[in-house]
Design a protein around this motif. Sequence first.
Motif, mmCIF file in Angstrom:
data_model
loop_
_atom_site.group_PDB
_atom_site.id
_atom_site.type_symbol
_atom_site.label_atom_id
_atom_site.label_comp_id
_atom_site.label_asym_id
_atom_site.label_seq_id
_atom_site.Cartn_x
_atom_site.Cartn_y
_atom_site.Cartn_z
ATOM 1 N N THR A 70 60.467 41.102 46.982
ATOM 2 C CA THR A 70 59.946 39.664 46.722
ATOM 3 C C THR A 70 58.616 39.670 46.464
ATOM 4 O OG1 THR A 70 61.910 38.959 47.912
ATOM 5 C CG2 THR A 70 60.011 37.223 47.316
ATOM 6 N N ILE A 71 57.715 40.155 47.223
ATOM 7 C CA ILE A 71 56.220 40.141 47.083
ATOM 8 C C ILE A 71 55.947 40.755 45.706
ATOM 9 C CG2 ILE A 71 54.142 40.752 47.966
ATOM 10 C CD1 ILE A 71 55.162 40.016 50.781
ATOM 11 N N GLU A 72 56.477 41.971 45.747
ATOM 12 C CA GLU A 72 56.050 42.723 44.463
ATOM 13 C C GLU A 72 56.385 41.989 43.075
ATOM 14 O OE1 GLU A 72 57.816 46.540 41.927
ATOM 15 O OE2 GLU A 72 58.529 46.499 44.120
ATOM 16 N N TYR A 73 57.498 41.369 43.211
ATOM 17 C CA TYR A 73 57.849 40.551 41.996
ATOM 18 C C TYR A 73 57.188 39.435 41.658
ATOM 19 C CZ TYR A 73 61.176 43.961 40.187
ATOM 20 O OH TYR A 73 61.712 45.189 39.542
ATOM 21 N N LEU A 74 56.870 38.642 42.937
ATOM 22 C CA LEU A 74 56.059 37.459 42.683
ATOM 23 C C LEU A 74 54.554 37.867 42.332
ATOM 24 C CD1 LEU A 74 56.961 35.665 45.883
ATOM 25 C CD2 LEU A 74 57.651 35.127 43.562
ATOM 26 N N THR A 75 54.253 38.930 42.852
ATOM 27 C CA THR A 75 52.813 39.604 42.419
ATOM 28 C C THR A 75 52.811 39.991 40.914
ATOM 29 O OG1 THR A 75 52.226 40.174 44.644
ATOM 30 C CG2 THR A 75 50.928 41.186 42.733
ATOM 31 N N CYS A 79 52.421 34.878 40.496
ATOM 32 C CA CYS A 79 52.724 33.671 41.112
ATOM 33 C C CYS A 79 51.706 33.213 41.973
ATOM 34 C CB CYS A 79 53.962 33.848 42.095
ATOM 35 S SG CYS A 79 55.436 34.167 40.826
ATOM 36 N N TYR A 80 51.025 34.256 42.752
ATOM 37 C CA TYR A 80 50.038 33.680 43.822
ATOM 38 C C TYR A 80 48.538 33.321 43.003
ATOM 39 C CZ TYR A 80 53.272 36.065 47.022
ATOM 40 O OH TYR A 80 54.129 36.430 47.664
ATOM 41 N N GLY A 81 48.503 33.683 41.775
ATOM 42 C CA GLY A 81 47.183 33.488 41.002
ATOM 43 C C GLY A 81 47.107 31.990 40.323
ATOM 44 N N GLN A 82 48.171 30.966 40.766
ATOM 45 C CA GLN A 82 48.231 29.788 39.966
ATOM 46 C C GLN A 82 47.702 28.787 40.817
ATOM 47 O OE1 GLN A 82 49.313 30.204 36.641
ATOM 48 N NE2 GLN A 82 49.671 32.060 37.108
ATOM 49 N N ARG A 83 46.962 27.922 40.549
ATOM 50 C CA ARG A 83 46.381 26.684 40.712
ATOM 51 C C ARG A 83 47.272 25.547 40.896
ATOM 52 N NH1 ARG A 83 41.969 26.399 43.737
ATOM 53 N NH2 ARG A 83 41.103 24.522 42.965
#
Length: 203
Positions: A70-75, A79-83
């Motif tokens: 999940t973390i791999e695909y969200l990265t 997903c984590y770089g969106q404001r």
Amino acid sequence: MNERFFSLPAEKHQAILNAGYRVFSQNSYKNSPMSEIADAAGISKPLLFHYFYNKKELYMFLWDKCAQTTIEYLTKYNCYGQRNLFDSMERGMRAKMEIIRLYPDMASFTIKAFYEKDPEISAAVQESYHKYFHLKADRTLLNMDPEQFIPGLDLTMMYREMYWASEGFLWELVQRGSVDMQQMEKGFTELMNFWKSIYLRKE
């Protein structure tokens, strides 16, 4: 775990993982025989025990694989770089749909494991869950622009509420059998539109 498992061809590696997800998601931990997993993977039971010392080791490997994937695909989907939270969530939905295509029973397994009561693995699952949940929440909240939301909103509670609702929605889909991808996308879109109407600052 025998390191030879990681040297297997990708197809065999995925077959063993999917077999584990399928059997464990259909039964309780106690009633999921390693022989059934081996049969579903197309290998012998002794060979499965060659790769994994016992059932608990396989189960926890599958659980950790869920979080790591999940973390791999969200990265991968940034997903984590969106404001903008909802841009992040829409990317997350696409990421999870790709995961389901690779591992059709992973979502069912994750939910089943979360509610598993067997003392042999329940404490380890819960400890791991809270670690990964807080990591995911922290990474999401770190980049979130608070100005997009209504004044005075508890962002941490909002995120937790969205997370719980999303998990509940997925649980409902899983209970109906195989996850319908179009229905999943439609349902999450409706949820996000509802949250936008409640939480976003009005122009």
